[in-house]
Write a protein that holds these residues in place. Structure first.
Motif, PDB file in Angstrom:
ATOM      1  N   GLY A 378       0.808  -1.218   0.000  1.00 33.99           N
ATOM      2  CA  GLY A 378       0.000   0.000   0.000  1.00 33.99           C
ATOM      3  C   GLY A 378       0.838   1.263   0.000  1.00 33.99           C
ATOM      4  N   GLU A 413      -4.612  -6.118   6.283  1.00 31.54           N
ATOM      5  CA  GLU A 413      -5.172  -4.847   5.838  1.00 31.54           C
ATOM      6  C   GLU A 413      -4.603  -3.678   6.631  1.00 31.54           C
ATOM      7  OE1 GLU A 413      -9.366  -5.093   6.175  1.00 31.54           O
ATOM      8  OE2 GLU A 413      -9.615  -6.500   4.510  1.00 31.54           O
ATOM      9  N   CYS A 414      -4.561  -2.527   5.962  1.00 33.71           N
ATOM     10  CA  CYS A 414      -4.139  -1.292   6.621  1.00 33.71           C
ATOM     11  C   CYS A 414      -5.310  -0.727   7.414  1.00 33.71           C
ATOM     12  CB  CYS A 414      -3.654  -0.281   5.585  1.00 33.71           C
ATOM     13  SG  CYS A 414      -3.141   1.295   6.280  1.00 33.71           S
TER      14      CYS A 414
END
Length: 547
Positions: A378, A413-414
């Protein structure tokens, strides 16, 4: 320019044409909004015209919207949105930061069990009850001894102030750690009874630090490295010190052996990469170290396991290697990253570790598997540093894209994006209670963050160069920072986290007042910091060549 920066520059220049096409395609799909003052805008245009950067002018005209305002450039504390990324990243970050995260500590941890048993009381608190019983008799005695009353009163006031500060620090710690206990998302390794008893003994003998009780510092200085030292690491008890070098070697010094030979805490390094394990010091005494060879390119990170029986190293050769400090041998070579690995960190419980790479990803690994368990993607540029949360359910990553991200280790996940730095992030630290995080950047700025809200609590300004390393004390009341400006700074975290926003903006409580002490070295850049379980501060760095 630092050797690490040169390596990163070479890696950037060697990027494939596909990546350039991907970046160009992303630019065509979005517009960049940049808020800039008139003065800076004029300087930019003058530079572009003077250098005849026609291609850059075309990119700016097509893909960048400048929002020009009058006046001088504003500071970060004046406008939190001054740093923006491609597209509407700020809005996306605000939306992402509304996700719920569980920052509480793990259930049935050693600290929790010892705290319930009353074993985490400081020495002053343990003797407080005994002192209460003798207070009346002591007061009568002091009233009779008039000549000694002044000195006794001063000493009593000092003791009371110290006890009050320690009590307040412990009260704040118990208040902040009142978050619900969480369950681990990763299966944790079992701890032997012997190791558990050793850790409990350290926790019982922990020194409680505060603004009036600063830590003792043991500093290890690397000599004769000839600009070859890229990183250093210290074990939790300070018994082992490691250094990663540009000649692809990893060297580990045993402090007990140095002490037996009557040596100081100066680590002598050979100029060549021979296999000899004995180095002559300035007084002719032998100084031993263990040489680990296996990497084929410069080593840029090293980390000890919580018990000191293993050490991980990462290199420009894109690999991570696991070494045994007992067998003095390489056990595993982990391959997964496609580009240099800048950082690797063991989890607080061992067994698991996280890595950060030039390929813009962070990865989670376990010692018993050669493939990564999770890949965190990301960031828009290099992931330069990585740090585990205290409960092992999250990791934080700092990047050259000037952001810090928090990732869920189970889903990958962020869950948080922290925006505010103006240069690449080089160091991260998590508070022991799991609530706060600190990040240091290339310009010397340190920012403290509240993980639950994703907001910056306060910037800590004082360093004049790169902040290479950060570390919270074991009870979380102090933050130590080490920098390339050859200083260690101690910050009062409890005061910093209480500053109201109106005072922060108005400047009535300047940031410099939150710095408790600055410890200057002769000319030694501070590469690593490590608080022991008993709250002794270990630090290591390399003596610069110009002294």
């Amino acid at each position: 320019m630092h050797s690490r920066d040169l390596q990163k520059l070479e890696g950037v220049l060697s990027q494939s044409h596909l990546e350039e096409m991907e970046f160009s395609r992303s630019l065509r799909q979005s517009k960049v909004n940049i808020k800039i003052c008139q003065y800076s805008y004029d300087l930019l245009l003058q530079y572009l015209h003077k250098t005849q950067s026609i291609a850059m002018l075309g990119v700016i005209n097509e893909h960048i919207n400048f929002q020009v305002f009058s006046g001088q450039p504003s500071s970060i504390s004046d406008d939190a949105e001054v740093v923006t990324l491609i597209g509407s990243c700020q809005d996306a970050a605000n939306q992402l930061n509304q996700k719920e995260i569980h920052w509480g500590l793990l259930e049935d941890s050693l600290e929790e069990r010892l705290e319930k048993a009353g074993g985490l009381l400081s020495d002053s608190e343990k003797t407080e009850e005994e002192n209460k019983e003798g207070d009346v008799d002591e007061t009568k005695k002091r009233s009779i001894e008039g000549g000694k009353q002044g000195a006794s009163t001063k000493e009593s006031k000092k003791e009371k102030a110290l006890n009050a500060t320690t009590k307040n620090a412990r009260l704040e710690a118990s208040t902040t750690s009142a978050a619900p206990r969480v369950k681990p998302k990763l299966p944790l390794p079992l701890m032997s009874t012997e190791v558990e008893q050793s850790i409990l003994e350290d926790l019982r003998n922990r020194v409680q630090l505060s603004s009036v009780a600063l830590p003792s510092v043991s500093f290890y200085t690397f000599l004769n490295t000839h600009n070859g030292l890229n990183c250093s690491s210290i074990s939790h008890d300070g018994s082992l010190v490691a250094g990663g070098f540009s000649d692809s070697s990893l060297k580990v010094w045993d402090m007990a052996k140095l002490g037996q030979q009557g040596g100081s805490s100066n680590l002598q390094v050979e100029n060549d990469s021979s296999s000899s394990e004995q180095v002559l010091g300035p007084n002719g005494g032998k100084r031993s170290y263990t040489l680990f060879e296996g990497h084929s390119a410069p080593v840029y990170s090293a980390t000890f396991s919580p018990l000191g029986d293993f050490i991980l190293s990462s290199s420009v050769d894109t690999t991570i290697r696991l070494w045994s400090t007992k067998l003095n041998a390489n056990l595993v070579c982990y391959k997964g990253h496609n580009y240099p690995v800048w950082d690797v960190q063991f989890s607080p419980v061992g067994h698991y570790f996280a890595s950060a790479s030039h390929d813009r990803t962070a990865r989670i690994w376990s010692m018993d598997r050669i493939q990564p368990l999770r890949i965190m993607a990301g960031h828009l540029s290099d992931v330069d540093c990585v740090q585990w949360h205290a409960n092992c359910n999250y990791i934080a990553t700092g990047s050259s894209d000037k952001t810090v991200r928090l990732w869920d280790v189970q889903s990958g996940e962020c869950v948080r994006i922290f925006i505010g730095h103006r240069s690449m992030i080089l160091s991260l630290a998590m508070s022991p209670d799991g609530r706060y995080m600190a990040s240091g950047d290339e310009d010397g700025m340190i920012m403290t963050w509240d993980l639950s809200s994703g907001r910056c609590i306060t910037p800590l300004m004082g360093h004049t160069s790169c902040v290479w390393t950060l570390g919270f004390s074991c009870e979380g009341s102090l933050l130590a920072s080490g920098s390339a400006d050859c200083t260690i700074k101690l910050w009062d975290v409890t005061t910093s986290t209480k500053v109201p926003r109106n005072e922060e903006k108005s400047g009535t409580n300047p940031n410099r007042l939150r710095s408790l002490k600055t410890l200057a070295t002769k000319s030694t850049s501070v590469y690593s910091l490590q608080f022991s379980r008993r709250n002794l501060l270990f630090a290591a760095g390399v003596l610069s060549k110009n002294t």
